[in-house]
Design a protein around this motif. Structure first.
Motif, mmCIF file in Angstrom:
data_model
loop_
_atom_site.group_PDB
_atom_site.id
_atom_site.type_symbol
_atom_site.label_atom_id
_atom_site.label_comp_id
_atom_site.label_asym_id
_atom_site.label_seq_id
_atom_site.Cartn_x
_atom_site.Cartn_y
_atom_site.Cartn_z
ATOM 1 N N ALA A 79 1.955 3.184 10.602
ATOM 2 C CA ALA A 79 1.572 2.008 9.822
ATOM 3 C C ALA A 79 1.200 2.402 8.396
ATOM 4 C CB ALA A 79 0.412 1.284 10.500
ATOM 5 N N VAL A 80 0.514 3.547 8.245
ATOM 6 C CA VAL A 80 0.190 4.046 6.903
ATOM 7 C C VAL A 80 1.475 4.317 6.125
ATOM 8 C CG1 VAL A 80 -0.824 5.963 5.620
ATOM 9 C CG2 VAL A 80 -2.028 5.011 7.583
ATOM 10 N N LEU A 81 2.434 4.955 6.771
ATOM 11 C CA LEU A 81 3.701 5.271 6.100
ATOM 12 C C LEU A 81 4.435 4.002 5.690
ATOM 13 C CD1 LEU A 81 5.773 7.389 5.224
ATOM 14 C CD2 LEU A 81 6.742 7.296 7.535
ATOM 15 N N ARG A 82 4.479 3.010 6.572
ATOM 16 C CA ARG A 82 5.150 1.754 6.218
ATOM 17 C C ARG A 82 4.433 1.049 5.077
ATOM 18 N NH1 ARG A 82 4.570 1.022 11.776
ATOM 19 N NH2 ARG A 82 6.321 1.864 12.977
ATOM 20 N N THR A 83 3.109 1.102 5.072
ATOM 21 C CA THR A 83 2.347 0.488 3.986
ATOM 22 C C THR A 83 2.686 1.145 2.652
ATOM 23 O OG1 THR A 83 0.537 0.007 5.527
ATOM 24 C CG2 THR A 83 0.038 -0.083 3.172
ATOM 25 N N VAL A 84 2.751 2.468 2.646
ATOM 26 C CA VAL A 84 3.064 3.193 1.415
ATOM 27 C C VAL A 84 4.497 2.912 0.970
ATOM 28 C CG1 VAL A 84 3.332 5.487 0.405
ATOM 29 C CG2 VAL A 84 1.368 4.999 1.884
ATOM 30 N N ILE A 85 5.431 2.941 1.919
ATOM 31 C CA ILE A 85 6.838 2.688 1.578
ATOM 32 C C ILE A 85 7.004 1.272 1.030
ATOM 33 C CG2 ILE A 85 9.147 2.382 2.541
ATOM 34 C CD1 ILE A 85 8.540 4.647 4.479
ATOM 35 N N PHE A 86 6.414 0.307 1.702
ATOM 36 C CA PHE A 86 6.527 -1.089 1.260
ATOM 37 C C PHE A 86 5.948 -1.259 -0.139
ATOM 38 C CE2 PHE A 86 4.939 -5.376 0.792
ATOM 39 C CZ PHE A 86 5.994 -6.150 1.219
ATOM 40 N N ALA A 137 8.162 -0.494 -7.467
ATOM 41 C CA ALA A 137 9.158 0.133 -8.339
ATOM 42 C C ALA A 137 10.244 -0.868 -8.741
ATOM 43 C CB ALA A 137 9.777 1.334 -7.633
ATOM 44 N N PHE A 138 10.783 -1.591 -7.767
ATOM 45 C CA PHE A 138 11.829 -2.569 -8.081
ATOM 46 C C PHE A 138 11.285 -3.719 -8.913
ATOM 47 C CE2 PHE A 138 13.908 -0.656 -4.299
ATOM 48 C CZ PHE A 138 15.125 -0.337 -4.888
ATOM 49 N N GLU A 139 10.078 -4.175 -8.593
ATOM 50 C CA GLU A 139 9.498 -5.281 -9.351
ATOM 51 C C GLU A 139 9.199 -4.879 -10.789
ATOM 52 O OE1 GLU A 139 7.392 -7.103 -5.348
ATOM 53 O OE2 GLU A 139 6.159 -6.268 -6.952
ATOM 54 N N LEU A 140 8.767 -3.643 -10.982
ATOM 55 C CA LEU A 140 8.487 -3.178 -12.338
ATOM 56 C C LEU A 140 9.762 -3.081 -13.158
ATOM 57 C CD1 LEU A 140 6.205 -2.237 -14.192
ATOM 58 C CD2 LEU A 140 6.631 0.091 -13.410
ATOM 59 N N ALA A 141 10.824 -2.530 -12.558
ATOM 60 C CA ALA A 141 12.090 -2.412 -13.282
ATOM 61 C C ALA A 141 12.684 -3.788 -13.584
ATOM 62 C CB ALA A 141 13.077 -1.580 -12.463
ATOM 63 N N ALA A 142 12.715 -4.659 -12.572
ATOM 64 C CA ALA A 142 13.275 -5.996 -12.785
ATOM 65 C C ALA A 142 12.395 -6.819 -13.717
ATOM 66 C CB ALA A 142 13.444 -6.708 -11.447
ATOM 67 N N GLY A 143 11.075 -6.702 -13.548
ATOM 68 C CA GLY A 143 10.168 -7.457 -14.408
ATOM 69 C C GLY A 143 10.267 -7.037 -15.861
ATOM 70 N N PHE A 146 12.938 -6.584 -0.139
ATOM 71 C CA PHE A 146 13.771 -7.429 -1.001
ATOM 72 C C PHE A 146 13.126 -8.796 -1.211
ATOM 73 C CE2 PHE A 146 16.817 -10.943 -1.056
ATOM 74 C CZ PHE A 146 17.475 -10.693 -2.251
ATOM 75 N N VAL A 147 12.615 -9.404 -0.136
ATOM 76 C CA VAL A 147 11.977 -10.720 -0.251
ATOM 77 C C VAL A 147 10.736 -10.639 -1.145
ATOM 78 C CG1 VAL A 147 10.837 -12.570 1.024
ATOM 79 C CG2 VAL A 147 12.867 -11.467 1.980
ATOM 80 N N ASP A 148 9.948 -9.581 -0.981
ATOM 81 C CA ASP A 148 8.755 -9.418 -1.807
ATOM 82 C C ASP A 148 9.133 -9.232 -3.271
ATOM 83 O OD1 ASP A 148 5.658 -8.796 -1.501
ATOM 84 O OD2 ASP A 148 6.451 -7.346 -2.938
ATOM 85 N N VAL A 149 10.178 -8.471 -3.531
ATOM 86 C CA VAL A 149 10.645 -8.279 -4.909
ATOM 87 C C VAL A 149 11.111 -9.599 -5.499
ATOM 88 C CG1 VAL A 149 12.417 -7.179 -6.315
ATOM 89 C CG2 VAL A 149 11.220 -5.849 -4.575
ATOM 90 N N TRP A 150 11.837 -10.384 -4.711
ATOM 91 C CA TRP A 150 12.323 -11.673 -5.200
ATOM 92 C C TRP A 150 11.163 -12.592 -5.561
ATOM 93 C CZ3 TRP A 150 11.785 -16.738 -3.581
ATOM 94 C CH2 TRP A 150 12.674 -17.664 -4.114
ATOM 95 N N GLU A 151 10.092 -12.549 -4.788
ATOM 96 C CA GLU A 151 8.985 -13.478 -5.022
ATOM 97 C C GLU A 151 8.054 -13.037 -6.145
ATOM 98 O OE1 GLU A 151 5.377 -15.716 -2.597
ATOM 99 O OE2 GLU A 151 6.479 -14.072 -1.647
ATOM 100 N N PHE A 152 7.743 -11.747 -6.246
ATOM 101 C CA PHE A 152 6.681 -11.312 -7.140
ATOM 102 C C PHE A 152 7.165 -10.645 -8.421
ATOM 103 C CE2 PHE A 152 4.427 -11.638 -3.089
ATOM 104 C CZ PHE A 152 3.333 -12.389 -3.495
#
Length: 306
Positions: A83-90, A96-102, A176-182
């Motif tokens: 769960a820790v690993l998934r939290t970090v990966i998510f 990273a994607f939101e920063l680049a797209a934003g 992907f959904v989180d990136v699309w929203e935020f």
């Protein structure tokens, strides 16, 4: 001429003078009390429960067990550390994607152009809806049988994908959904920073012969770095504690194979499915410490920058 103040003042006058001398505490005391009741007390109670074997109900008798819950969590390689690993990966991937797209969107909206106001409204639309509504919408789009996403893939000859149904694709799809929203949130913060910058450094670099990329990398980005770090900090905190999107899509346990089980989902499952409140409290405190350490490191990083 000196003015003498009588030693014995009327009670109303004494109260008035005392209130005037301590007005900063009197005005701030409601906010302090509100903070203590709604933040400090729940955190303190959670810390207390984490040292007990509370189970079944918070009203049921429980005993003090020290650090046993923390040892149990930290030695759990089946659920806690994945769960820790998934939290970090998510968090890292989404950020990273939101920063680049934003940043890209902010740069596109920086300079005036026709219909700029309309474009800004359209960009903000994903950020307006609630995460649960967004999750339900994308569940329909990515439905393996009737979803529009697989229909589009079929038009170009790509076989249907499992999306939220497969452990291999669930977490990337949720990212992907989180990136699309935020992404709009990052874009608006960075756009506010860009509009506050002076045009003189960019014009000087242009006169010196710097191209668009050089002006962005060596002029605009260093000037914008404090705003970027603030955007990273705000979004990192929000991404770390993401719950509604994950729960709306996968439910308790993060799916049949726990493929979307982050620390938030894990703690919720321990509390409301297994009723293990002591262990759940320990997991939440460990998660809280992780967030504090991450924010502390980001703060240090920000102070190191000129």
């Amino acid at each position: 001429m000196t003015v003498t103040v009588p030693d014995r003042l009327p009670p109303a006058e004494r109260v008035s003078r005392w209130a005037n001398d301590h007005r900063k505490w009197l005005f701030s005391s409601p906010a302090i009390i509100f903070t203590v009741l709604l933040i400090a007390f729940p955190i303190g109670w959670t810390i207390y429960l984490s040292f007990t074997d509370s189970f079944g109900s918070v009203r049921a008798p429980f005993d003090f067990v020290g650090f046993d819950n923390y040892v149990t969590a930290l030695t759990d390689t089946a659920r806690f550390w994945p769960a820790v690993l998934r939290t970090v990966i998510f968090t890292v991937a989404a950020l990273a994607f939101e920063l680049a797209a934003g940043m890209s969107i902010a740069l596109l909206l920086w300079r005036p152009f026709k219909a700029q106001a309309i474009v800004r409204v359209i960009v903000l639309l994903p950020f307006v809806a609630t995460p649960v509504a967004i999750a339900m919408m994308w569940r329909l789009i990515f439905d393996p049988n009737i979803g529009f996403a697989n229909q589009v893939l079929g038009w170009i000859g790509i076989p249907p994908q499992a999306w939220f149904s497969s452990p291999a694709t669930t977490l990337p799809t949720l990212i992907f959904v989180d990136v699309w929203e935020f992404t709009p949130m990052i874009a608006i913060v960075l756009l506010a920073g860009l509009t506050s910058l002076s045009d003189e450094p960019d014009e000087a670099a242009r006169i010196d012969g710097a191209n668009a990329w050089q002006r962005f990398w060596f002029v605009t980005l260093p000037l914008l770095r404090p705003v970027v770090l603030v955007a990273i900090m705000l979004r990192a905190i929000d991404a770390l504690k993401t719950f509604d999107l994950l729960y709306a899509v996968k439910g308790q346990g993060g799916g049949s194979f726990h493929e979307a089980e982050t620390l938030n989902i894990y703690a919720y499952t321990l509390s409301f499915q297994y009723n293990s409140f002591g262990l759940a409290s320990a997991v939440l405190i460990l998660f809280f410490l992780m967030v504090l350490i991450s924010m502390w490191l980001l703060t240090l990083r920000r102070k190191e920058k000129p």
